[in-house]
Design an enzyme around this catalytic site. Structure first.
Site, PDB file in Angstrom:
ATOM      1  N   ARG A   1       0.815  -1.222   0.000  1.00 60.44           N
ATOM      2  CA  ARG A   1       0.000   0.000   0.000  1.00 60.44           C
ATOM      3  C   ARG A   1       0.849   1.272   0.000  1.00 60.44           C
ATOM      4  NH1 ARG A   1      -5.080  -1.225   3.973  1.00 60.44           N
ATOM      5  NH2 ARG A   1      -5.968  -2.929   2.774  1.00 60.44           N
TER       6      ARG A   1
ATOM      7  N   ASP B   1     -16.029   8.884   8.606  1.00 61.24           N
ATOM      8  CA  ASP B   1     -14.858   8.037   8.417  1.00 61.24           C
ATOM      9  C   ASP B   1     -13.612   8.911   8.497  1.00 61.24           C
ATOM     10  OD1 ASP B   1     -14.600   4.960   7.156  1.00 61.24           O
ATOM     11  OD2 ASP B   1     -12.811   6.195   6.891  1.00 61.24           O
TER      12      ASP B   1
END
Ligand SMILES: C[S@@+](CC[C@H](N)C(=O)[O-])C[C@H]1O[C@@H](n2cnc3c(N)ncnc32)[C@H](O)[C@@H]1O
Length: 292
Positions: free
Chosen positions: A48, A159
């Site tokens: 990532r 979020d």
């Protein structure tokens, strides 16, 4: 892509992530988002973050770690890159069955009495959870959805990751994502939006406010919630952070309010004594149990 950009990309992908650098990254994740990274996640972190290295033209994790240490913006980008946003419509469908059969009648009664109805999807990812909730509240026809228009009903979706919060606001999903939605809801609440996409219909979209919020920062909300979904979020935290978050979520519930957590999660802290199980990984706040 130019040859030099391609070779920088290859160098980033081949960069070694040493244990000490992993520990540094894990410490930042703990500090910034309370996300607990164990060494078994090294490959995931490597893949990532390789993209972040590429974007900065860096070829070593040592240089990347120095960058995140001095640059708050990149620290935030790293946190976003390392969050897992997997979600789907009607995920853990038993929660929505429970919501419809046990909670919805109470919410409708509150709305009928002129009281506010507030629902929070905490750790909402790209919005499939909050729009599933909205569909369950609305039912499959204009008549079953009428109470939402008459009452003061609001859904909050939050979020830590800005791109997913933006996706909630856009409410546009590929056809493959909307497939699990039962046909009656799909026909009523999804509208075609260009080739291969559907958008959530306006009457449901207008119920939802999407905001960026780190669950370990101060919460700006003043009112209490009738229902909180915080599912498949606590799995990323250590026990201390889980217990802290549980207590704050319970404080934010109305007496009798319902908390849904993920299938592999449990209430582990003192807050568990203020909640009673009402279904699989669903809990109701015991009246008068609030600390706040
Ligand atoms: C696996 S998704 C779960 C989505 C949805 N609740 C579900 O169950 O399908 C976990 C979400 O939690 C968010 N998250 C992780 N740490 C967070 C934090 N400290 N504050 C707010 N959100 C966080 C991630 O960005 C991610 O979108």
């Amino acid at each position: 892509m130019s040859t030099s950009a391609a070779s920088a990309g290859t160098l980033a992908a081949n960069a070694e992530l040493r244990p000490a650098q992993f520990q540094e990254i894990a410490a930042i994740m703990q500090r910034e988002a309370r996300i607990h990274l164990v060494e078994a996640k090294t490959t995931l972190v490597h893949s990532r973050l390789s993209r972040r290295l590429r974007e900065h033209g860096l070829t070593s994790f040592a240089d990347y770690v120095s960058l995140v240490q001095r640059d708050a913006q990149e620290r935030h980008a790293m946190v976003v890159a390392l969050t897992t946003n997997h979600t789907h419509f009607f995920r853990e469908a038993h929660h929505f069955d429970h919501l419809r059969s046990h909670v919805l009648p109470q919410l409708q009664e509150r709305a009928r009495r002129g009281e506010k109805v507030r629902i929070w999807s905490a750790g909402c990812s790209s919005g499939e959870e909050v729009y599933t909730i909205a569909m369950c509240l609305a039912g499959e026809s204009p008549a079953s959805a009428a109470w939402l228009d008459k009452g003061d009903v609001r859904l909050l979706a939050t979020d830590i990751s800005p791109p997913v919060v933006q996706a909630v606001s856009q409410a546009t999903y590929p056809d493959s994502a909307v497939e699990p939605i039962p046909a009656g809801y799909r026909q009523r609440w999804l509208k075609p939006a260009g080739t291969g996409y559907h958008v959530i219909a306006e009457p449901l979209r207008k119920l939802v406010a999407a905001r960026v919020l780190n669950l370990f920062d101060q919460w700006p909300m003043r009112q209490k919630y009738d229902v909180i979904f915080c599912r498949n979020v606590m799995i990323y935290f250590d026990d201390t952070a889980k217990a802290e978050l549980e207590a704050r979520l319970v404080d934010m519930l109305q007496p009798g309010g319902t908390l849904y957590i993920g299938h592999s999660e449990r209430l582990i802290g003192p807050a568990a004594t203020r909640m009673k199980p009402v279904a699989q990984t669903a809990y109701a706040r015991i009246d008068g149990a609030g600390a706040a």
